[in-house]
Structure formats: structure tokens, C-alpha cells
Design an enzyme around this catalytic site. Structure first.
Site, PDB file in Angstrom:
ATOM      1  N   GLY A  36      12.197  19.213  27.423  1.00  0.00           N
ATOM      2  CA  GLY A  36      11.875  20.368  26.592  1.00  0.00           C
ATOM      3  C   GLY A  36      10.407  20.375  26.224  1.00  0.00           C
ATOM      4  O   GLY A  36       9.550  19.874  26.945  1.00  0.00           O
ATOM      5  N   ARG A  37      10.121  20.928  25.049  1.00  0.00           N
ATOM      6  CA  ARG A  37       8.744  21.120  24.601  1.00  0.00           C
ATOM      7  C   ARG A  37       7.949  19.820  24.579  1.00  0.00           C
ATOM      8  O   ARG A  37       6.786  19.770  24.996  1.00  0.00           O
ATOM      9  CB  ARG A  37       8.781  21.756  23.204  1.00  0.00           C
ATOM     10  CG  ARG A  37       7.453  22.091  22.595  1.00  0.00           C
ATOM     11  CD  ARG A  37       7.666  22.950  21.357  1.00  0.00           C
ATOM     12  NE  ARG A  37       8.632  22.353  20.455  1.00  0.00           N
ATOM     13  CZ  ARG A  37       8.319  21.584  19.414  1.00  0.00           C
ATOM     14  NH1 ARG A  37       7.059  21.318  19.146  1.00  0.00           N
ATOM     15  NH2 ARG A  37       9.260  21.080  18.628  1.00  0.00           N
ATOM     16  N   ILE A  38       8.554  18.732  24.095  1.00  0.00           N
ATOM     17  CA  ILE A  38       7.862  17.449  24.010  1.00  0.00           C
ATOM     18  C   ILE A  38       8.105  16.620  25.274  1.00  0.00           C
ATOM     19  O   ILE A  38       7.200  15.980  25.798  1.00  0.00           O
ATOM     20  CB  ILE A  38       8.309  16.681  22.756  1.00  0.00           C
ATOM     21  CG1 ILE A  38       7.935  17.475  21.495  1.00  0.00           C
ATOM     22  CG2 ILE A  38       7.689  15.287  22.712  1.00  0.00           C
ATOM     23  CD1 ILE A  38       8.470  16.895  20.207  1.00  0.00           C
ATOM     24  N   ARG A  42      20.653  17.983  29.905  1.00  0.00           N
ATOM     25  CA  ARG A  42      21.563  19.061  30.252  1.00  0.00           C
ATOM     26  C   ARG A  42      21.072  19.804  31.493  1.00  0.00           C
ATOM     27  O   ARG A  42      19.931  19.671  31.905  1.00  0.00           O
ATOM     28  CB  ARG A  42      21.710  20.018  29.073  1.00  0.00           C
ATOM     29  CG  ARG A  42      22.391  19.364  27.868  1.00  0.00           C
ATOM     30  CD  ARG A  42      22.504  20.308  26.708  1.00  0.00           C
ATOM     31  NE  ARG A  42      23.234  19.698  25.587  1.00  0.00           N
ATOM     32  CZ  ARG A  42      23.398  20.273  24.399  1.00  0.00           C
ATOM     33  NH1 ARG A  42      22.878  21.459  24.168  1.00  0.00           N
ATOM     34  NH2 ARG A  42      24.082  19.640  23.451  1.00  0.00           N
ATOM     35  N   THR A  86      10.928   8.795  19.365  1.00  0.00           N
ATOM     36  CA  THR A  86      10.123   9.527  18.384  1.00  0.00           C
ATOM     37  C   THR A  86      10.832  10.813  17.979  1.00  0.00           C
ATOM     38  O   THR A  86      10.224  11.695  17.383  1.00  0.00           O
ATOM     39  CB  THR A  86       8.733   9.859  18.961  1.00  0.00           C
ATOM     40  OG1 THR A  86       8.900  10.595  20.174  1.00  0.00           O
ATOM     41  CG2 THR A  86       7.932   8.602  19.219  1.00  0.00           C
ATOM     42  N   ARG A  97      14.917  11.489  16.778  1.00  0.00           N
ATOM     43  CA  ARG A  97      15.731  11.262  15.584  1.00  0.00           C
ATOM     44  C   ARG A  97      16.583  10.010  15.791  1.00  0.00           C
ATOM     45  O   ARG A  97      17.159   9.801  16.860  1.00  0.00           O
ATOM     46  CB  ARG A  97      16.663  12.453  15.306  1.00  0.00           C
ATOM     47  CG  ARG A  97      15.941  13.728  14.875  1.00  0.00           C
ATOM     48  CD  ARG A  97      15.276  13.583  13.526  1.00  0.00           C
ATOM     49  NE  ARG A  97      14.605  14.801  13.102  1.00  0.00           N
ATOM     50  CZ  ARG A  97      13.351  15.121  13.379  1.00  0.00           C
ATOM     51  NH1 ARG A  97      12.624  14.309  14.128  1.00  0.00           N
ATOM     52  NH2 ARG A  97      12.834  16.243  12.931  1.00  0.00           N
ATOM     53  N   GLU A 154      15.679   7.940   5.547  1.00  0.00           N
ATOM     54  CA  GLU A 154      14.241   8.042   5.302  1.00  0.00           C
ATOM     55  C   GLU A 154      14.001   8.625   3.912  1.00  0.00           C
ATOM     56  O   GLU A 154      14.805   9.410   3.413  1.00  0.00           O
ATOM     57  CB  GLU A 154      13.589   8.926   6.361  1.00  0.00           C
ATOM     58  CG  GLU A 154      13.666   8.361   7.771  1.00  0.00           C
ATOM     59  CD  GLU A 154      12.897   9.211   8.783  1.00  0.00           C
ATOM     60  OE1 GLU A 154      12.237  10.187   8.362  1.00  0.00           O
ATOM     61  OE2 GLU A 154      12.953   8.906   9.978  1.00  0.00           O
ATOM     62  N   HIS A 173       7.659   7.494  10.860  1.00  0.00           N
ATOM     63  CA  HIS A 173       7.913   8.899  11.203  1.00  0.00           C
ATOM     64  C   HIS A 173       6.635   9.736  11.100  1.00  0.00           C
ATOM     65  O   HIS A 173       6.560  10.723  10.362  1.00  0.00           O
ATOM     66  CB  HIS A 173       9.005   9.503  10.320  1.00  0.00           C
ATOM     67  CG  HIS A 173       9.733  10.628  11.011  1.00  0.00           C
ATOM     68  ND1 HIS A 173      11.020  10.995  10.683  1.00  0.00           N
ATOM     69  CD2 HIS A 173       9.346  11.469  12.017  1.00  0.00           C
ATOM     70  CE1 HIS A 173      11.400  12.009  11.451  1.00  0.00           C
ATOM     71  NE2 HIS A 173      10.395  12.313  12.268  1.00  0.00           N
TER      72      HIS A 173
END
Length: 329
Positions: free
Chosen positions: A151-153, A173, A232, A234, A263, A283
Site C-alpha cells: 500500500g501507501r507505505i 491481499r 512500524t 501496529r 501505549e 512509535h
């Protein structure tokens, strides 16, 4: 309008250039994390709007019932499970959201890979302690990088891997792997091969009810004793306690993590911090100046649009028909 900004851990929001967009509003920032509902209700009771920093504070129906003035929740980034969106809509509270590039998180991911493979923290600490070389590092070039979710990252991390001469493949997926193939990246033949044959596995899956615990103890047990797991994203993507157990068992041999099940982590109160084969950061993947300007700038713009009567970027547009009226209306 009265605006509350909880969880400004570093007391940095007021120093952002975009903070000037809230001129004319009464803004209160809080620099700790409060989870007790009574304490939260006391802090937020007078707020017309709340600006949330990602998922640091949960907004429940019970809390909303104790916030009589609240008309808007302006989320930095995307709305996730920390906000009871249906409860907000039922009470006439609008929720807006924004977006970010993910570049800061992708860069930290790569920094953690490099630091782990070359034992940078341990070596720097040895030098400060008056010692010389202590570990034999390992280069990334030629190693197999497994990216879970393109995805984006994930696509940025895959690109970094390619630039560093790694053998990159992707798992995820069908839509994710299809995009990776279009960009010329290999897709792992199976989930089992992805974990067993990757030298580095990097997780970039968005947390949801469907993905919670998606990485199992069996997945981790397939990894090489020399392999590195980087998370990085969750902590909840990994089955509870599974990563600690796996690191103690030696498969994978190393981990680099930036997210935790509870957290903030204070007083070094997390078992990962007691393991020599885990590199842990607090985080900070998205905690970067340009990223904050984008995230908070968008959140502040959403506030101004809303109170000007031109709401945008609504996560619950159905709330428009039942919006609360404020004292100034």
C-alpha cells in the site's frame, strides 16, 4: 470556538507553522495520555472540537455522553476503530479525517532495518563506554526482503529495498499483490514461503477487525534464526505475546518495532524492552516535522471549514442532517 488537543506528548503542536490556522480559537493542549473516562470527560467537557493525534485516545459512546458541547472531532490521518463513529453520528457529532504520505514511516522502517543489521545502537553504546568493535554486521544487498501489503507505505519500502539491491517480494491481499506485480515486483508463492525464505519481513498492514492477530506464532516460527522482523505499523497485527515468545525461541533472530500493544510505554514496561535481540523505538514513525505539518494542518483546516458552515472530509456525512447546534449558533 473551544478546541482541545489531547496527547501532544512532545508539547510540539503549538510550535508548528500550521498552528496559526487556529488563531481566534481558544485552544488547550494536553501533553500526557489519559485513559480514565472521568479524567477525559473533565478535560474535554467544554470543547466544541477535539483534535485527535492518530489513535492515541479512544472516543467511546460513554465518553461522548459526557461531552455536551462537542460538535466536531477532527482526526489527524484516517479514522480507525478508536472512534465509535456510529455513536458520533447518533449524537450529531461530525468526524473529519485527513491523510498523509507515509514517507516518514517508510524512512523510519528503513532506518530500523539498517540499524538492526549493523547493530548501530549497540556499537555506538560500546564506543561511548570506551570499547571498540563488538558485533559483526550484515549488509542488506542480496538479501530477501518480504513486504506484507503493498500500500501507501509498503510500496515505498519495496522501492527502498530495490534501490539497495535486495531481492524484494510481496505478500498480502489480491489487490495488493496485483499492484505489486504491475510495478514489477515478485509475489511470494505462498504465505509459508514468505515467512520461511525472507531474510527481512516488514509489516505494512492496516489494523482492522480482520487483520488483528494476522501474524501468528506459526508464521514467526517459520522464520530463519538470522531473520529480522520489522513492525512500524501496529503491534496488534501480531498475535498477543507471540513476538516475545518467538524472539526468545530464536525464530526470528531479531526484531525492530515501533508500536506496542499498550501505549504509551512508560517505565520500560514492555517485555520487548528486556530482549537484547529487539530494537525498540517509541512509535515515532509518523512523528516528524513535515508529517505533523501535513496531518495537523489538514485537521485545522477541517475545523475552520466546519465552523464556517462548509464541512469537508467527513467520515460520517450522514451526521450532517442531525448536527448539534452550539452556543454561537
Amino acid at each position: 470556538m473551544r478546541i482541545a488537543i489531547p496527547d501532544d506528548y512532545q508539547d510540539c503542536v503549538r510550535s508548528l507553522d500550521c498552528f496559526a490556522r487556529l488563531d481566534g480559537h481558544q485552544v488547550t493542549c494536553y501533553h500526557d495520555n489519559v485513559k480514565d473516562i472521568d479524567a477525559l470527560a473533565a478535560r474535554l467537557a467544554d470543547a466544541d472540537a477535539i483534535v485527535l493525534t492518530r489513535e492515541r485516545t479512544a472516543i467511546t459512546a460513554a465518553l461522548l455522553d459526557r461531552l455536551p458541547r462537542l460538535r466536531l472531532i477532527s482526526q489527524t490521518g484516517k479514522v480507525a476503530g478508536h472512534i465509535d463513529l456510529a455513536a458520533c453520528t447518533a449524537r450529531g457529532i461530525a468526524v473529519t479525517e485527513g491523510s498523509g504520505s507515509g514517507a516518514a514511516t517508510a524512512e523510519l522502517t528503513w532506518a530500523l532495518m539498517l540499524a538492526s543489521r549493523r547493530h548501530l545502537v549497540a556499537e555506538a553504546n560500546r564506543l561511548r563506554a570506551g570499547k571498540w568493535q563488538g558485533h559483526l554486521g550484515q549488509q542488506l544487498r542480496g538479501q530477501r526482503l518480504g513486504v506484507w501489503s503493498y500500500g501507501r507505505i509498503g510500496r515505498q519500502v519495496a522501492g527502498f529495498g530495490q534501490a539497495f539491491g535486495m531481492q524484494v517480494w510481496v505478500w498480502g491481499r489480491e489487490g495488493s499483490t496485483a499492484d505489486a506485480r504491475k510495478d514489477g515486483f515478485e509475489v511470494a508463492p505462498s504465505r509459508e514461503a514468505f515467512f520461511a525464505q525472507s531474510d527481512v519481513v516488514s509489516l505494512h498492514v492496516r489494523l482492522s477487525a480482520d487483520t488483528e492477530g494476522i501474524v501468528t506464532a506459526a508464521d514467526l516460527a517459520r522464520m530463519k534464526p538470522t531473520a529480522l522482523l520489522v513492525n512500524t505499523s501496529r503491534a496488534e497485527l501480531i498475535a498477543p505475546g507471540a513476538l516475545v515468545d518467538a524472539l526468545q525461541a530464536g525464530r526470528p533472530g531479531f526484531a525492530a518495532v515501533d508500536a506496542y500493544e499498550r501505549e504509551p510505554v512508560l517505565g520500560a514496561d514492555d517485555p520487548l524492552l528486556r530482549l537484547d535481540n529487539a530494537l525498540c523505538t517509541p512509535h515515532i514513525g509518523f512523528v516528524e516535522k513535515d508529517n505533523y505539518e501535513a496531518y495537523f494542518g489538514g485537521a485545522f483546516d477541517n475545523i475552520n471549514r466546519f465552523f464556517a458552515g462548509t464541512p469537508a472530509n467527513l467520515a460520517n456525512p450522514e451526521a450532517l442532517g442531525r448536527l448539534r447546534r452550539g452556543p454561537a449558533d
